[in-house]
Scaffold this active site. Structure first.
Site, PDB file in Angstrom:
ATOM      1  N   MET A  17       9.754 -32.887  -7.869  1.00  0.00           N
ATOM      2  CA  MET A  17      10.403 -32.640  -7.340  1.00  0.00           C
ATOM      3  C   MET A  17      12.132 -32.522  -8.454  1.00  0.00           C
ATOM      4  O   MET A  17      12.381 -33.566  -8.843  1.00  0.00           O
ATOM      5  CB  MET A  17      10.985 -33.307  -5.975  1.00  0.00           C
ATOM      6  CG  MET A  17       9.894 -33.030  -5.386  1.00  0.00           C
ATOM      7  SD  MET A  17      10.361 -35.240  -3.859  1.00  0.00           S
ATOM      8  CE  MET A  17       9.724 -36.391  -4.507  1.00  0.00           C
ATOM      9  N   CYS A 100       9.806 -22.916  -5.812  1.00  0.00           N
ATOM     10  CA  CYS A 100      11.165 -23.486  -5.478  1.00  0.00           C
ATOM     11  C   CYS A 100      11.774 -22.978  -4.169  1.00  0.00           C
ATOM     12  O   CYS A 100      12.111 -21.889  -4.944  1.00  0.00           O
ATOM     13  CB  CYS A 100      11.615 -24.267  -6.335  1.00  0.00           C
ATOM     14  SG  CYS A 100      13.256 -24.999  -6.518  1.00  0.00           S
ATOM     15  N   GLY A 202       3.415 -31.091   1.667  1.00  0.00           N
ATOM     16  CA  GLY A 202       3.533 -30.457   3.064  1.00  0.00           C
ATOM     17  C   GLY A 202       3.236 -31.645   3.816  1.00  0.00           C
ATOM     18  O   GLY A 202       2.784 -31.524   3.619  1.00  0.00           O
ATOM     19  N   ARG A 226       8.536 -35.259  -0.916  1.00  0.00           N
ATOM     20  CA  ARG A 226       9.433 -36.318   0.027  1.00  0.00           C
ATOM     21  C   ARG A 226       8.881 -37.250   0.542  1.00  0.00           C
ATOM     22  O   ARG A 226       9.751 -38.521   0.754  1.00  0.00           O
ATOM     23  CB  ARG A 226       9.911 -35.657   0.894  1.00  0.00           C
ATOM     24  CG  ARG A 226      11.261 -34.272   0.589  1.00  0.00           C
ATOM     25  CD  ARG A 226      11.714 -33.391   1.207  1.00  0.00           C
ATOM     26  NE  ARG A 226      10.533 -32.946   2.019  1.00  0.00           N
ATOM     27  CZ  ARG A 226      10.872 -32.408   3.347  1.00  0.00           C
ATOM     28  NH1 ARG A 226      11.752 -33.047   4.478  1.00  0.00           N
ATOM     29  NH2 ARG A 226       9.082 -31.726   3.802  1.00  0.00           N
TER      30      ARG A 226
END
Length: 322
Positions: A17, A100, A202, A226
């Protein structure tokens, strides 16, 4: 799982990330059980132009192994030169970013997920890089550019033929960015279409989400992005659940806060006070998620200028959540 000749054990890797998964975060996640890490994406064009910041992203630290250096770009010669420079630093593999969604990467430069609009060029880049280096080469992609062009299966086949050793698929298009929920089915289709390892990516924000990704896609590995922000212990929890069926609780708040301080201190060591404290603002805010007084704690985080500010926020969090 094997990436070329590299044996990887475990269940989940940390996603690359940009601006988030820096060296400090990668080290912390490895200590909590992340199977491997991929560095922040480095511009092949920047490296070819001798840009020091781009080159710094190619540094390899033993504490992060297995470790992959990630490159983005759309010019074959620049990608080959950057791959050679990356290999000279000793990564375990090189990852080519075709996923990205950031405008500066995917639109302005023609790299990242923009490469999904030109699968033939993407395959030529992979072919050239594979021939230029000895370490395995992997590809990270999305489902496609938009809903009318979900071509992850086509691209995966092409990069496999070009010599890629594995593919990571984020189950959203570039246009979708990070919403709505990830498309599990496209990852399953990629897995059915190729023989190289497929890593599912994801919406993996819990051990059960990781297990579901494995179950629904038959993927070889999963990658957490995330879901690791502010909770690096997710890897420990995923490992326990998938290995032994154990649901580990979150660490005690005191340990969470010590982990935060540890991470920020490493950021300061690696980047210097000024840059580290600016970046510590978002990391500190993520660690406050779900706490009593989280909104006020996040506001405090927005004003961090020194390590003492982080310590003060930690003290306040512990007081509010006794």
């Amino acid at each position: 799982m094997k990436i070329g000749n590299l044996e990887v054990s475990g269940f989940a890797a940390l996603a690359p990330m940009a601006g988030v998964a820096d060296r400090a975060m990668r080290e912390i996640c490895r200590e909590y059980g992340a199977a491997y890490c991929v560095g922040e994406l480095a511009s092949a064009k920047g490296i070819s132009l001798k840009d020091k910041k781009s080159a710094a992203y190619l540094e390899v630290n033993e504490s992060e192994r297995p470790y992959g250096s990630q490159l983005f770009g759309c010019e074959i010669d620049a990608m080959v030169e950057a791959a050679k420079q990356a290999e000279s630093n000793g990564p375990d593999f090189i990852d080519i970013n075709m996923g990205c969604p950031a405008p500066k990467v995917a639109v302005s430069s023609g790299g990242g997920s923009a490469l999904m609009k030109d699968p033939d060029l993407a395959a030529r880049i992979v072919d050239a890089v594979v021939k230029a280096v000895k370490v395995p080469v992997t590809v990270k992609m999305r489902a496609g550019w938009d809903d009318t062009s979900k071509n992850a299966v086509e691209l995966a086949r092409k990069v496999e033929s070009a010599g890629a050793s594995a593919v990571t698929v984020h189950g959203r298009t570039r246009v979708q960015m990070y919403a709505p929920p990830v498309d599990i089915d496209i990852i399953r289709k990629v897995k059915s279409a190729v023989k190289i390892p497929v890593i599912g990516n994801g919406d993996i924000d819990s051990p059960k989400a990781a297990a579901l990704m494995y179950e629904k896609t038959d993927c070889d590995f999963v990658m957490v992005g995330r879901g690791a922000m502010g909770q690096p212990w997710i890897f420990q929890q995923i490992n326990a659940y998938l290995k032994d069926g154990i649901i580990l609780p979150d660490p005690p708040l005191e340990k969470k806060m010590l982990t935060l301080i540890n991470q920020v201190e490493r950021m300061r060591e690696y980047k210097g006070e000024k840059i580290a404290m600016l970046e510590a603002r978002k990391h500190t805010a993520w660690y406050m998620k779900g706490l009593i007084g989280a909104a006020d704690l996040r506001r405090m985080a927005g004003n961090i200028t020194k390590i003492d500010d982080v310590i003060e926020i930690v003290k306040r969090a512990l007081e509010l959540n006794k």
